[in-house]
Scaffold this active site. Structure first.
Site, mmCIF file in Angstrom:
data_model
loop_
_atom_site.group_PDB
_atom_site.id
_atom_site.type_symbol
_atom_site.label_atom_id
_atom_site.label_comp_id
_atom_site.label_asym_id
_atom_site.label_seq_id
_atom_site.Cartn_x
_atom_site.Cartn_y
_atom_site.Cartn_z
ATOM 1 C CE1 TYR A 89 -21.123 19.786 152.365
ATOM 2 C CE2 TYR A 89 -23.166 18.549 152.414
ATOM 3 C CZ TYR A 89 -22.033 18.950 151.750
ATOM 4 O OH TYR A 89 -21.785 18.514 150.466
ATOM 5 N N GLY A 145 -19.576 14.009 145.715
ATOM 6 C CA GLY A 145 -20.164 13.215 146.793
ATOM 7 C C GLY A 145 -21.659 13.404 146.891
ATOM 8 C CG ASP A 146 -23.284 17.116 147.820
ATOM 9 O OD1 ASP A 146 -23.765 16.868 148.937
ATOM 10 O OD2 ASP A 146 -22.360 17.934 147.644
ATOM 11 N NE ARG A 147 -26.088 12.823 140.611
ATOM 12 C CZ ARG A 147 -27.318 13.050 140.175
ATOM 13 N NH1 ARG A 147 -27.543 13.894 139.188
ATOM 14 N NH2 ARG A 147 -28.342 12.449 140.736
ATOM 15 C CB ALA A 156 -28.439 13.043 144.932
#
Length: 495
Positions: free
Chosen positions: A140, A277-279, A282
């Site tokens: 980030y 996006g994190d999902r 991951a």
């Protein structure tokens, strides 16, 4: 059932807040909406959200991130307690915190506080990277990936590394298995490689993620041709194995440098794309840790991100952090279905359920399930157990055992979860799922379904969908049994 492999998440943690209320009038002193009855919620953000989501898949997760002794850092530590193992790097300044103000679920304004950054690596953090079986870098732009860059470079030569880049951060280290920029980010990164970009912009992290509006034709870098060109340049310029450019509701474009593979979203998901996006990252990192191929991991990741948005996105986090139904062969199917229904209901979505034996799945079944999924935000399929099918259909049924029927149903893009019932009718299971819509084929139009009163008791509705004529398992089985048997010609020469 295979135990999920552990995952190391390296990146910049944030603390996120939402102020959710109603906006029904404008302020008398300025043309701005007045948000009333606001409710405040807090959750992990940035790399901490990626770690939270990976842990929700049922895998052990360690998060390496920079934290200080400020109030936001300590609040984040409390949120993560018992879910992920923390390895703290020293933080200069205070932890970054983001507050969204939403009305009727739609963001109106975002406030950012704190500009803290990682100060230096630690021996414990370097050792964790060196011992990791797989790594997700959730960059980030606040320095965590930079202070550990040497260790991450060594890890990329040894184990799968997924890198979710940020416009303000540095490129992924060489040898990364998969990088996951959005379409807008990929355009900016490609321009930077050509000497025409800068790193001062702060593109929304989920622009172009599955479920987000960005990435459609006409948006910056959103066309397939442009995304393919950008992905190829990034593969070569970054010296990574593959790049998956996310394209909003269209899915993702996976490139190894040559002809790309389009991985479409299973359905169009409308909702809050924050964290999509994190999902995606991951899920992909976890499956690569489990030994899956990159193409398999990206396909599952697109589905997971789409489902995440459809189920309410970050609003569903506090409801359940148990293993996700997106992961094949993870947990009992009925438990997964109940969790999926709970998440969607808590996020204000519509739960649709459909039922049947689904023995020899055919085009009529698929048409019904596709239509049912379009009626809501998730589809749970209730399927008869083997014993239940035998009681209903006779001693020769089912033709396909339960485990195979469940596996085939879960593989359909329109199916979010599968639940199994042992009884002759699904009333008990429906009472647990409490769907808003109970979908049935149009061949029931002239009869009152026995479960109709039950569904209506909690405000649900039975809905009939057109049925494809001439399709039935019994008919297929009868035609197969009556077809001429092939003549065995072993030992004979063909003319």
């Amino acid at each position: 059932m295979r135990t999920p492999a552990p995952l190391l998440v390296v990146g910049d943690a944030l603390l996120d807040h939402d102020l959710c209320g109603r906006a029904e009038r404008l302020a008398p002193d300025a043309p701005v909406p007045v948000v009333s009855a606001a409710r405040r919620t807090s959750r992990p953000g940035g790399a901490a959200l990626a770690a939270w989501l990976a842990a929700a898949d049922g895998r052990p997760v360690t998060l390496v991130t920079a934290l200080g002794d400020d109030e936001a850092s300590e609040a984040l530590v409390r949120l993560l307690a018992g879910r992920v193992r923390l390895i703290r790097l020293p933080l200069t300044g205070t932890l970054s915190s983001k507050t969204r103000i939403l009305a009727q679920g739609r963001p109106l304004l975002r406030l950012d506080d704190g500009e803290g950054s990682a100060e230096e690596a630690t021996e414990e953090a370097c050792r964790a990277v060196a011992e990791a079986r797989a790594v997700l870098v959730a960059d980030y732009g606040r320095g965590t990936a930079d202070v550990l860059r040497e260790a991450l470079t060594a890890a990329a030569a040894r184990v799968p590394v997924v890198w979710d880049p940020h416009p303000r951060g540095n490129p992924p280290v060489p040898g990364v298995r998969l990088a996951t920029p959005s379409a807008t980010e990929a355009r900016g990164f490609a321009a930077r490689l050509e000497g025409g970009g800068d790193r001062d912009g702060d593109t929304p992290r989920d622009a172009g993620r599955p479920g987000a509006a960005a990435g459609e034709p006409g948006s910056p870098g959103g066309g397939l041709q442009g995304a393919a060109r950008d992905a190829g340049r990034l593969v070569r310029g970054w010296r990574v194995a593959s790049v998956a450019v996310t394209l909003g509701g269209r899915g993702a474009l996976l490139s190894h440098g040559e002809t790309p593979l389009l991985v479409p979203s299973p359905v169009t998901a409308e909702g809050d794309a924050c964290g999509a996006g994190d999902r995606l990252a991951a899920t992909a990192a976890g499956l690569l840790a489990d030994g899956e191929l990159t193409e398999t991991a990206v396909r599952a990741a697109v589905h997971a991100a789409t489902r995440y948005v459809a189920e309410g996105g970050v609003r569903s986090l506090a409801v359940d952090a148990a293993p996700s139904a997106d992961r094949p062969d993870c947990g009992e199917p009925t438990d997964d279905a109940l969790r999926t229904a709970a998440r969607v209901r808590a996020a204000g979505g519509t739960v649709v359920a459909a039922g049947g034996c689904f023995d020899l799945l055919h085009a009529g079944h698929v048409a019904l399930l596709q239509a049912a999924r379009r009626a809501g935000d998730c589809l749970v399929v209730c399927v008869n157990s083997d014993a239940s099918v035998r009681r209903r259909k006779g001693a020769g049924r089912p033709l396909v055992p339960l485990a195979d029927r469940v596996r085939v149903l879960r593989a359909l893009e329109c199916v979010d979860a599968v639940a199994v019932f042992e009884e002759d009718t699904p009333e008990r299971l429906l009472g647990e799922l409490r769907p808003h819509i109970w979908a049935k084929g149009g061949d029931y139009a002239l009869s009152r379904l026995p479960e109709a009163s039950l569904v209506e008791s909690w405000g649900g509705q039975v809905v009939l969908f057109p049925y494809l004529d001439g399709r039935s398992t019994t008919g297929i089985a009868r035609r197969a049994a009556s077809s001429p048997r092939p003549v065995h010609t072993a030992g004979r020469r063909r003319p």
